[in-house]
Motif scaffolding. Sequence first.
Motif, mmCIF file in Angstrom:
data_model
loop_
_atom_site.group_PDB
_atom_site.id
_atom_site.type_symbol
_atom_site.label_atom_id
_atom_site.label_comp_id
_atom_site.label_asym_id
_atom_site.label_seq_id
_atom_site.Cartn_x
_atom_site.Cartn_y
_atom_site.Cartn_z
ATOM 1 N N LYS A 505 19.529 48.347 67.320
ATOM 2 C CA LYS A 505 18.629 47.670 66.388
ATOM 3 C C LYS A 505 19.443 47.053 65.276
ATOM 4 N N GLU A 506 19.380 45.735 65.188
ATOM 5 C CA GLU A 506 20.126 45.034 64.158
ATOM 6 C C GLU A 506 19.474 45.235 62.793
ATOM 7 N N ARG A 507 20.326 45.296 61.783
ATOM 8 C CA ARG A 507 19.824 45.419 60.422
ATOM 9 C C ARG A 507 19.175 44.100 59.990
ATOM 10 N N PRO A 508 18.023 44.155 59.328
ATOM 11 C CA PRO A 508 17.372 42.910 58.894
ATOM 12 C C PRO A 508 18.207 42.191 57.854
ATOM 13 N N SER A 509 18.172 40.884 57.899
ATOM 14 C CA SER A 509 18.960 40.082 56.976
ATOM 15 C C SER A 509 18.163 39.855 55.695
ATOM 16 N N ASN A 510 18.743 40.259 54.578
ATOM 17 C CA ASN A 510 18.152 40.041 53.263
ATOM 18 C C ASN A 510 19.287 40.012 52.249
ATOM 19 N N PRO A 511 19.039 39.614 51.012
ATOM 20 C CA PRO A 511 20.140 39.540 50.032
ATOM 21 C C PRO A 511 20.872 40.854 49.810
ATOM 22 N N VAL A 512 20.156 41.969 49.816
ATOM 23 C CA VAL A 512 20.816 43.263 49.601
ATOM 24 C C VAL A 512 21.708 43.605 50.787
ATOM 25 N N GLU A 513 21.218 43.347 51.995
ATOM 26 C CA GLU A 513 22.006 43.642 53.192
ATOM 27 C C GLU A 513 23.256 42.767 53.248
ATOM 28 N N ASP A 514 23.118 41.505 52.906
ATOM 29 C CA ASP A 514 24.279 40.611 52.907
ATOM 30 C C ASP A 514 25.306 41.032 51.857
ATOM 31 N N LEU A 515 24.833 41.462 50.701
ATOM 32 C CA LEU A 515 25.764 41.911 49.667
ATOM 33 C C LEU A 515 26.487 43.181 50.089
ATOM 34 N N TYR A 516 25.773 44.124 50.695
ATOM 35 C CA TYR A 516 26.416 45.360 51.139
ATOM 36 C C TYR A 516 27.440 45.076 52.236
ATOM 37 N N ARG A 517 27.100 44.196 53.145
ATOM 38 C CA ARG A 517 28.038 43.857 54.218
ATOM 39 C C ARG A 517 29.315 43.224 53.658
ATOM 40 N N SER A 522 35.747 46.835 50.666
ATOM 41 C CA SER A 522 36.462 47.186 49.434
ATOM 42 C C SER A 522 35.567 47.841 48.402
ATOM 43 N N LEU A 523 34.433 48.371 48.822
ATOM 44 C CA LEU A 523 33.507 48.955 47.847
ATOM 45 C C LEU A 523 34.118 50.133 47.086
ATOM 46 N N PRO A 524 34.903 51.031 47.713
ATOM 47 C CA PRO A 524 35.523 52.098 46.917
ATOM 48 C C PRO A 524 36.425 51.576 45.807
ATOM 49 N N GLN A 525 37.197 50.532 46.094
ATOM 50 C CA GLN A 525 38.069 49.968 45.056
ATOM 51 C C GLN A 525 37.256 49.332 43.929
ATOM 52 N N TYR A 526 36.134 48.697 44.277
ATOM 53 C CA TYR A 526 35.290 48.098 43.243
ATOM 54 C C TYR A 526 34.719 49.171 42.313
ATOM 55 N N MET A 527 34.272 50.276 42.887
ATOM 56 C CA MET A 527 33.712 51.350 42.057
ATOM 57 C C MET A 527 34.773 51.939 41.127
ATOM 58 N N ILE A 528 35.974 52.130 41.647
ATOM 59 C CA ILE A 528 37.055 52.666 40.808
ATOM 60 C C ILE A 528 37.384 51.701 39.676
ATOM 61 N N ALA A 529 37.389 50.405 39.980
ATOM 62 C CA ALA A 529 37.701 49.406 38.946
ATOM 63 C C ALA A 529 36.654 49.425 37.836
ATOM 64 N N LEU A 530 35.372 49.497 38.199
ATOM 65 C CA LEU A 530 34.326 49.531 37.186
ATOM 66 C C LEU A 530 34.417 50.789 36.324
ATOM 67 N N LEU A 531 34.687 51.919 36.944
ATOM 68 C CA LEU A 531 34.784 53.165 36.179
ATOM 69 C C LEU A 531 36.027 53.183 35.293
ATOM 70 N N LYS A 532 37.115 52.562 35.742
ATOM 71 C CA LYS A 532 38.301 52.475 34.885
ATOM 72 C C LYS A 532 38.025 51.656 33.624
ATOM 73 N N ILE A 533 37.319 50.550 33.793
ATOM 74 C CA ILE A 533 36.978 49.731 32.630
ATOM 75 C C ILE A 533 35.990 50.458 31.728
ATOM 76 N N LEU A 534 35.049 51.194 32.323
ATOM 77 C CA LEU A 534 34.101 51.969 31.521
ATOM 78 C C LEU A 534 34.811 53.057 30.730
ATOM 79 N N LEU A 535 35.789 53.702 31.341
ATOM 80 C CA LEU A 535 36.567 54.706 30.624
ATOM 81 C C LEU A 535 37.373 54.084 29.501
ATOM 82 N N ALA A 536 37.938 52.912 29.744
ATOM 83 C CA ALA A 536 38.693 52.239 28.687
ATOM 84 C C ALA A 536 37.788 51.840 27.526
#
Length: 860
Positions: A505-517, A522-536
């Motif tokens: 079953k294919e995942r339905p196409s929507n803006p949230v699905e396209d963004l997650y795909r 690199s989502l782990p690196q993005y989360m680390i980058a945001l938290l590093k800036i928040l800590l700073a």
Amino acid sequence: MHAVHISKIQTFPPLGEVTTQRRHPGYSNIFRMASADGTDLRRPAAFSRIKEIIRRQRKDGDQFLLDEPDLDFTYADSDSYLNELAELYSYSEKADFQSNFRSFESDFGQQGLAVTDPLWKQKYVQSLLNRLELSDRGQRMNVARALLYVMQGAFDFATSIEELRQNAREFCSLVCANGGYPLLVQMLITEAQDVDAISAAARKPSVCLADNINMRICVNLLYHLIETMRWCDGEMTAKEKELREDFKTELGEPVCGNYSLALILFDMVLTFSNGTIPHFPIKKLLLLLWKTILVSLGGFDELVQKKADARREAGLPEAPPFKIQRPKPRIDKNEYGDGGGGDEPQSDSCPSSSEDEGEDDSSNYSSEAEEVKRLIGDALEDAIGGSKEKEEKGPSRDERVVSSRTRRIRESGTLEDLRVAKQRDQAVMVPPKVRQKELGTFVKLTRGKFVGLDLGDDDATLAGLPEPIHESVSVLHSHLYVSLGDHQIKEEEEAASKGFLQQHKERPSNPVEDLYRALLPSLPQYMIALLKILLAAAKSKTDSINILVDVTPEDVPTSVLQTMQLGIDVNRHKEIMMKAITALLLLLLKHFKVNHVYQFEFMGQHLVFANCIPLVLKLLNQNVPIFVAARNNISALDFPHCLLCPSSEVTAEGLEAGDSRDVCWRNLFSCINLLRILLKLVKWKHSRTVMLVVFKSAPILKRALKVRHHLMQFYILKLLKTQVTFLGRGWRRGNMRILSAIYQRVRHRIHDDWAFGSDMEARPWDFQSAEYSLRVCVAQFNNRHYAPNPPVEEKVVNLDFSNTDVMSDEAYQPVDYNVLNVLAQDVPLSEEFKENYEEWLEREVFDAKINWDELCGTVE
């Protein structure tokens, strides 16, 4: 204040003979009246409560912060339109507004905008957009400055804020209608890849505003376009609505190759956090990224509608309504139904401030006297009733207390007291929920107790069970709630159990699905980058990352006034960055959870691995009321006030006085977002709840209760409710007011034993195994649906799992669901198998009894 010293009850003298060192005149009358009957009161519970009331007078003045009125704050997707635009610019950028006007004046001429018609404005906007593709950088940036000036509202030709907003809305609509959005994104990418600017910034020891002028112009253009198109002032025509919807759709689509604007901005934030390109205006990038996600995916109102639509498509009933209750006024503030044992510690929900401690408590003496009088009357009634119980069996003590309270309220003759008492006796005004797991556990335990059979997950068979169990099951069924996440997890488990027999079953196409795909690799690196800036942003000194790039002026301040202004600007800069990051993380978590729960869990796990929980507690571990009421604003320098009223002067006295508002919207907004993020990460996760206890979050959350806003207190109470079981009886005994507030304002579940359960450490639960199994399920989900771009798993930071390399397991590699492709694969056969082929065929094929009709029918 030492009012009454109670010694052993056996030698306690009549109440009228008791002497005190310091006593208010009102208490002596009460004591004489109480001792006039000559009754020797020997009820330790009543006297212990009297002593507790008197001892509590000087401590906190009997003020419970949950009963105080709310602050003037409305929680929403964002602040007002003008405030959001004002936070885009730092106070050091004031000179840029005049530079933009000069570029526009040299390009447009002296005739002005007031004498031009709409057709001429459209031609001028088209001319500016055409010249944005000039090869000469200087000419291109002059055109961009002129375009930015008109998108800001053409302040030199506006006489009021309303006229400026109308001009900005008109020009932004023209830019959007003439295809200006892709051009602005392409110009941003071009300036971000400028090799000369990158090398020049890398050679400097400290980067300032002069190093990212072109980048700031590009980001400002996009931010004004998105923010202006997001707001709809008044009624819109059908053409304007269509243009707005088309822009929202275009904002989530790829612009440059396969990259959307959100993905481009995520990559810029990642390169900035790594130190590769230190001159990026990080505050503007974060604000632009937040507004891009907000417009393309939708805000909180759209999330409610999306969740309702997803439940309807899944065949689930509509979710029960829930409205956060505001605290109601209560009578008898000293009563909390705890029994008032003499050995129990003082219950204190949140410590009072120093200002409250210094106030005179003389106004509370009358209410305290009435309370003591009522308690002594109860003690007299209980003493008389106790003597009669020896002769004949009478009503219980609880019944007598209830009857005495009812009689006193009726004698008062006021309907208001009756109404308030009814509100106080009621618990949470929302219906409880029951999970399918809780229902199955209850049926399984009762069946094993009465029948002694184990039928697995069958919760419908009730044969042999007593009638009360049938009634209990019917009550649980009436409150049964199947969440959208549980339904999605069940579907994934069925797909994993059937393997290639289950049709893919294919995942339905929507803006949230396209963004997650797009974010998945690199989502782990993005989360680390945001938290590093928040800590700073939370630290006073930032050594690793220079987040003050777009606030540091080129010239060093030379006067006290400039130094004070720069200090306020720096604090304001950090607060805005915290606001943007917390809002961005919360939006992504909520959208991913509605789209699919495993997308939410994937992002949540990497936030936990990156130490998001201790970081949130660190941000909340401060004087939150002072942070919420911070006045790091200079109204005279805010956009557009500094342009429409240039005569306003900034003085040192005005900077010291600060803003006149009682609450800082962005700081309270950030605090609520932090609490909601923390709640989403730990909900139904016992291992993460234990982390809250280990990091001593209970005192931090108690101090945050001093903020007088019902929404913030609601999320604090929910977080405390999740960890009450782990805190032990001593904490519960000493914080009865918090438990009472949780009962009144937080939704409960019928089988929820949060206030009575034993310590969770005594239960044989392997928390790390639960986290590991969840991680395996998330990895299976990603491999099943996003096989071309499998996620890159990183090593675990905090939790020591037995196997950290989940993706290397052959069982979780992408599966080809096409039967013909699987049969057509060239399988290498060993020499031993070829020699014994006939024996294998006889044993595995001819002797095996297989119902081929049923198997082929399942495949079809």
